[in-house]
Design a protein around this motif. Structure first.
Motif, PDB file in Angstrom:
ATOM      1  N   ARG A 124       0.880  -1.070   0.041  1.00 54.57           N
ATOM      2  CA  ARG A 124      -0.211   0.049   0.072  1.00 54.57           C
ATOM      3  C   ARG A 124       0.815   1.197  -0.311  1.00 54.57           C
ATOM      4  NH1 ARG A 124      -2.369  -0.145   6.109  1.00 54.57           N
ATOM      5  NH2 ARG A 124      -0.588  -0.837   7.154  1.00 54.57           N
ATOM      6  N   HIS A 127       1.120   1.858  -3.573  1.00 54.90           N
ATOM      7  CA  HIS A 127      -0.404   2.321  -4.420  1.00 54.90           C
ATOM      8  C   HIS A 127      -0.965   3.580  -3.523  1.00 54.90           C
ATOM      9  CE1 HIS A 127      -2.432  -0.648  -6.798  1.00 54.90           C
ATOM     10  NE2 HIS A 127      -1.204  -1.519  -6.336  1.00 54.90           N
ATOM     11  N   SER A 128      -0.561   4.164  -2.442  1.00 50.30           N
ATOM     12  CA  SER A 128      -0.880   5.382  -2.035  1.00 50.30           C
ATOM     13  C   SER A 128      -0.593   6.568  -2.699  1.00 50.30           C
ATOM     14  CB  SER A 128      -0.489   5.468  -0.377  1.00 50.30           C
ATOM     15  OG  SER A 128       0.608   5.515  -0.191  1.00 50.30           O
ATOM     16  N   ASP A 129       0.176   6.638  -3.644  1.00 49.47           N
ATOM     17  CA  ASP A 129       0.596   7.705  -4.555  1.00 49.47           C
ATOM     18  C   ASP A 129      -0.629   8.373  -4.928  1.00 49.47           C
ATOM     19  OD1 ASP A 129       2.398   9.452  -5.736  1.00 49.47           O
ATOM     20  OD2 ASP A 129       3.555   8.056  -6.644  1.00 49.47           O
ATOM     21  N   HIS A 208      -4.097   1.197 -10.447  1.00 50.87           N
ATOM     22  CA  HIS A 208      -3.998   2.231  -9.483  1.00 50.87           C
ATOM     23  C   HIS A 208      -5.114   2.909  -8.891  1.00 50.87           C
ATOM     24  CE1 HIS A 208       0.389   2.052  -8.441  1.00 50.87           C
ATOM     25  NE2 HIS A 208       0.303   1.248  -9.644  1.00 50.87           N
ATOM     26  N   MET A 210      -8.752   3.940  -7.381  1.00 55.05           N
ATOM     27  CA  MET A 210      -9.465   4.040  -5.934  1.00 55.05           C
ATOM     28  C   MET A 210     -10.850   3.114  -6.044  1.00 55.05           C
ATOM     29  SD  MET A 210      -9.043   7.617  -3.976  1.00 55.05           S
ATOM     30  CE  MET A 210      -7.580   8.414  -3.527  1.00 55.05           C
ATOM     31  N   GLY A 245      -4.878   6.368  -6.535  1.00 55.16           N
ATOM     32  CA  GLY A 245      -4.508   6.160  -5.157  1.00 55.16           C
ATOM     33  C   GLY A 245      -5.185   4.993  -4.148  1.00 55.16           C
ATOM     34  N   VAL A 246      -5.053   5.206  -2.974  1.00 58.23           N
ATOM     35  CA  VAL A 246      -5.719   4.340  -1.985  1.00 58.23           C
ATOM     36  C   VAL A 246      -6.860   5.133  -1.241  1.00 58.23           C
ATOM     37  CG1 VAL A 246      -5.749   2.894  -0.007  1.00 58.23           C
ATOM     38  CG2 VAL A 246      -3.933   2.795  -1.981  1.00 58.23           C
ATOM     39  N   TYR A 249      -6.178   6.941   2.296  1.00 56.99           N
ATOM     40  CA  TYR A 249      -4.990   7.895   2.292  1.00 56.99           C
ATOM     41  C   TYR A 249      -5.046   8.927   1.273  1.00 56.99           C
ATOM     42  CZ  TYR A 249      -3.552   3.423   4.582  1.00 56.99           C
ATOM     43  OH  TYR A 249      -3.537   2.264   5.324  1.00 56.99           O
ATOM     44  N   GLN A 255       1.211  11.758   3.938  1.00 58.15           N
ATOM     45  CA  GLN A 255       2.022  11.025   3.351  1.00 58.15           C
ATOM     46  C   GLN A 255       3.300  11.470   3.346  1.00 58.15           C
ATOM     47  OE1 GLN A 255       1.114   9.274  -0.330  1.00 58.15           O
ATOM     48  NE2 GLN A 255      -1.037   9.367  -0.091  1.00 58.15           N
ATOM     49  N   LEU A 260       5.305   6.896   5.725  1.00 59.21           N
ATOM     50  CA  LEU A 260       5.196   5.918   4.898  1.00 59.21           C
ATOM     51  C   LEU A 260       6.132   4.580   5.290  1.00 59.21           C
ATOM     52  CD1 LEU A 260       4.831   8.128   1.581  1.00 59.21           C
ATOM     53  CD2 LEU A 260       3.057   6.531   2.489  1.00 59.21           C
ATOM     54  N   TRP A 271     -11.252  -0.484   2.904  1.00 59.15           N
ATOM     55  CA  TRP A 271     -11.335   0.324   1.329  1.00 59.15           C
ATOM     56  C   TRP A 271     -12.335   1.358   1.095  1.00 59.15           C
ATOM     57  CZ3 TRP A 271      -7.227  -0.661  -1.763  1.00 59.15           C
ATOM     58  CH2 TRP A 271      -7.485  -0.001  -3.167  1.00 59.15           C
TER      59      TRP A 271
END
Length: 297
Positions: A124, A127-129, A208, A210, A245-246, A249, A255, A260, A271
């Motif tokens: 994650r 993926h959180s970018d 990627h 959401m 993103g996720v 986040y 971030q 991180l 989710w």
């Protein structure tokens, strides 16, 4: 025999030719995504680049000092054993083809495992970018690199993949990772011709998203074949409709590099966005396998 033979001749050769090749690929991708952007940025480039490069600082050396030496060392340890001799009887070109397909399938299955609850703690971070570009390809927690060693180095060794083939595949793996994470707008007609064979920036952009169902698709690294075989291929989402993103986040202020790096120790979040809403997309009649046009991005 050492498990991590850091100075093995194969690794010295890898350093000598793979490093400049990947540097050229990186520069080319950077120029292409700058000149022909695919998605509109939501965050300043300088903010994300600094963060992503600082996260890459331990993970890229971890690859060279652990994963790549393990590819060689574990292959040497496994060579005398029977399973590792199964591919040895194949003619040269057929053996190389079988090894490459096996390595790419292991990369696909490893990526699916990264989305399981235990390994998602590590994945994650990637993926959180909140945007995607070349630097997203380097934004991995170093723990993910270490966790991959038994699967991405041990299994190929047990199955008889030669270390030279595995190291050559790693160059292709890294080049394709840079390309597919990029914000490069290939001409749509060209990408439609490529996507039946290769994972492309539009296809991986959907991974990627959401939207949960979209994140659970397009796991391939080099070949799109495995997503087709396992029915995890999804191409019908326009890039303009993606939110990267996720959902747990969404705040870039949270971030920081420090947060991180310790994120794998934090509890798993549902989710959903912090307000409890779940990102969804209205059903469409467009085929999952039809690459969508971009619209007015």
């Amino acid at each position: 025999m050492a498990i991590f033979p850091f100075a093995h001749p194969l690794l010295k050769r890898f350093d000598r030719w793979a490093t400049p090749v990947l540097a050229v690929v990186g520069v080319a991708v950077l120029l292409l995504e700058t000149r022909h952007p695919l998605r509109r940025r939501t965050r300043p480039r300088s903010e994300r680049w600094l963060r992503n490069l600082l996260l890459a600082a331990p993970s890229l050396p971890a690859m060279r000092l652990t994963l790549l030496p393990a590819v060689v060392g574990l292959a040497q340890l496994a060579a005398p054993h029977r399973p590792a001799r199964l591919l040895a009887g194949l003619p040269g070109p057929l053996r190389t083809t079988a090894e490459v397909l096996l390595l790419d399938y292991l990369a696909y299955t490893w990526h699916r495992l990264l989305h399981s609850p235990l390994l998602w703690r590590l994945h994650r971070v990637h993926h959180s970018d909140l945007d995607m570009d070349l630097t997203t390809a380097w934004r991995f927690h170093f723990g993910e690199m270490l966790a991959s060693i038994p699967y991405r180095a041990g299994l190929p060794a047990l199955l008889g993949v030669r270390p030279a083939t595995a190291l050559a595949y790693e160059v292709v793996f890294e080049a394709c990772t840079a390309m597919q994470h990029s914000n490069w707008r290939l001409p749509l007609a060209a990408e439609r011709r490529l996507v039946p064979l290769l994972v492309t920036p539009r296809a991986h952009g959907i991974h990627h998203s959401m939207v949960r169902a979209e994140t659970q698709s397009n796991f391939g690294v080099v070949l799109s074949l495995w997503d087709r075989l396992h029915r995890t291929l999804r191409l019908n989402v326009p890039q303009c409709d993606l939110t990267i993103g996720v959902p747990a986040y969404p705040d870039p202020a949270d971030q920081t590099v420090a947060r991180l790096l310790v994120l794998p120790l934090a509890p798993l979040e549902p989710w959903a966005r912090p307000d409890g809403s779940v990102p969804e997309r209205a059903p469409t009649t467009t085929s999952l396998l039809e690459l969508a046009a971009d619209g007015n991005c």
